[in-house]
Design a protein around this motif. Structure first.
Motif, short mmCIF file in Angstrom:
data_model
loop_
_atom_site.label_atom_id
_atom_site.label_comp_id
_atom_site.label_asym_id
_atom_site.label_seq_id
_atom_site.Cartn_x
_atom_site.Cartn_y
_atom_site.Cartn_z
N GLU A 99 15.56 -1.88 2.20
CA GLU A 99 14.69 -3.15 1.46
C GLU A 99 13.65 -2.56 0.85
N VAL A 100 12.99 -1.48 1.22
CA VAL A 100 12.01 -1.00 0.42
C VAL A 100 12.35 -0.08 -0.88
N THR A 101 13.54 0.42 -0.75
CA THR A 101 14.03 1.13 -2.01
C THR A 101 14.94 0.33 -2.97
N THR A 102 15.18 -0.73 -2.55
CA THR A 102 16.14 -1.74 -3.43
C THR A 102 14.91 -1.98 -4.77
N LYS A 103 15.45 -1.72 -6.00
CA LYS A 103 14.41 -2.00 -6.95
C LYS A 103 14.97 -3.40 -7.14
N PRO A 104 13.54 -4.39 -7.74
CA PRO A 104 13.84 -5.74 -8.00
C PRO A 104 14.84 -5.89 -9.31
N ARG A 105 15.79 -6.93 -9.30
CA ARG A 105 16.45 -7.06 -10.50
C ARG A 105 15.40 -7.64 -11.68
N GLU B 98 18.83 -0.15 12.12
CA GLU B 98 17.69 -0.73 11.76
C GLU B 98 16.78 -0.24 10.84
N PHE B 99 16.61 1.07 10.99
CA PHE B 99 15.78 1.92 10.10
C PHE B 99 16.45 2.11 8.93
N SER B 100 17.82 2.28 8.77
CA SER B 100 18.43 2.08 7.52
C SER B 100 18.09 0.82 6.60
N GLU B 101 18.46 -0.23 7.43
CA GLU B 101 18.01 -1.66 6.73
C GLU B 101 16.79 -1.70 6.16
N VAL B 102 15.81 -1.30 6.83
CA VAL B 102 14.37 -1.42 6.23
C VAL B 102 14.35 -0.53 5.10
N ILE B 103 14.68 0.99 5.03
CA ILE B 103 14.62 1.69 4.06
C ILE B 103 15.28 1.28 2.83
N LEU C 113 0.74 -1.18 -0.05
CA LEU C 113 -0.12 0.02 0.04
C LEU C 113 0.71 1.25 -0.11
N ASP C 114 1.85 1.34 1.00
CA ASP C 114 2.58 2.46 1.19
C ASP C 114 3.91 2.25 1.83
N LYS C 115 5.03 2.75 1.24
CA LYS C 115 6.30 2.46 1.79
C LYS C 115 6.45 2.98 3.06
N VAL C 116 6.04 4.37 3.26
CA VAL C 116 6.34 5.11 4.39
C VAL C 116 5.41 4.37 5.66
N ALA C 117 4.28 4.01 5.38
CA ALA C 117 3.64 3.38 6.16
C ALA C 117 4.13 2.07 6.73
N TYR C 118 4.67 1.44 5.78
CA TYR C 118 5.41 0.24 6.16
C TYR C 118 6.52 0.37 7.06
N ILE C 119 7.20 1.32 6.64
CA ILE C 119 8.54 1.67 7.80
C ILE C 119 7.96 2.26 9.02
N ARG C 120 6.92 2.82 9.09
CA ARG C 120 6.25 3.46 10.31
C ARG C 120 6.00 1.93 11.27
N PHE C 121 5.13 1.21 10.65
CA PHE C 121 4.67 0.05 11.35
C PHE C 121 5.81 -0.83 11.74
N ALA C 122 6.93 -1.07 10.78
CA ALA C 122 8.03 -1.97 11.16
C ALA C 122 8.99 -1.31 12.44
N SER C 123 8.98 -0.09 12.38
CA SER C 123 9.94 0.51 13.53
C SER C 123 9.14 0.21 14.80
N VAL C 124 7.83 0.24 14.90
CA VAL C 124 7.14 -0.19 16.09
C VAL C 124 7.01 -1.65 16.47
N TYR C 125 6.68 -2.54 15.41
CA TYR C 125 6.49 -3.84 15.42
C TYR C 125 8.01 -4.48 15.75
N ARG C 126 8.94 -4.03 15.08
CA ARG C 126 10.17 -4.71 15.15
C ARG C 126 10.98 -4.18 16.30
N ALA C 127 10.48 -3.14 16.96
CA ALA C 127 11.06 -2.33 18.18
C ALA C 127 12.53 -1.96 17.89
#
Length: 159
Positions: free
Chosen positions: A146-152, A139-144, A119-133
């Motif tokens: 993950e969502v910005t890496t373009k599939p090959r 840890e933020f950089s790793e998730v960012i 649905l939305d990459k920003v919302a995904y990062i928001r949720f992940a930051s709380v869910y994964r504590a």
């Protein structure tokens, strides 16, 4: 069906209609004792699994809590209410399809993350930051990443 006005259990169905989705039946009824009319709704009641929290306690599944979690992550993001409802429906369908009486809150969290990622990459990062504590910026950089890496895939077409 008991009459809500006089309590008599002698009622008659005068009209029956299905809603557009076919998942609810509306019935107009008339009480044969007091002659008042009222409406009832009939819908499927599926049993959602119990949620097993991280501490081992169990609680009833809550549609409102799931919707609230998604809505909080998506706050002020350009995502329609219909998209959020559809995501909740997909999560609930998946939970029902598991056929389990209990499901871990971690499993629900992973399903939410999968839907938010679509649905939305920003919302995904928001949720992940709380869910994964998250405890540090790495840890933020790793998730960012993950969502910005373009599939090959195939290289873009030359114009």
């Amino acid at each position: 069906m008991h009459c809500p006005f006089c309590g008599a259990d002698n009622t008659q169905v005068t009209d029956t209609r299905e809603n557009e989705d076919g998942d609810t039946v509306r019935r107009r009824r008339r009480c044969l004792s007091c002659d008042k009319r009222f409406t009832t709704y009939e819908r499927i009641d599926l049993k959602m699994p119990q949620v097993v929290k991280k501490n081992g306690s169990r609680t009833d599944y809550s549609h409102d809590k799931l919707l609230g979690s998604l809505s909080l992550a998506l706050r002020k993001r350009p995502v329609t209410a219909e998209s959020v409802d559809a995501a909740v429906d997909r999560i609930e369908a998946k939970l029902l399809s598991l056929g389990e009486r209990e499901v871990g809150s971690e499993r629900i969290g992973e399903l939410v993350m999968r839907e938010l990622k679509k649905l939305d990459k920003v919302a995904y990062i928001r949720f992940a930051s709380v869910y994964r504590a998250f405890e540090d910026v790495d840890e933020f950089s790793e998730v960012i990443r993950e969502v910005t890496t373009k599939p090959r895939g195939r290289p873009p077409k030359a114009s």
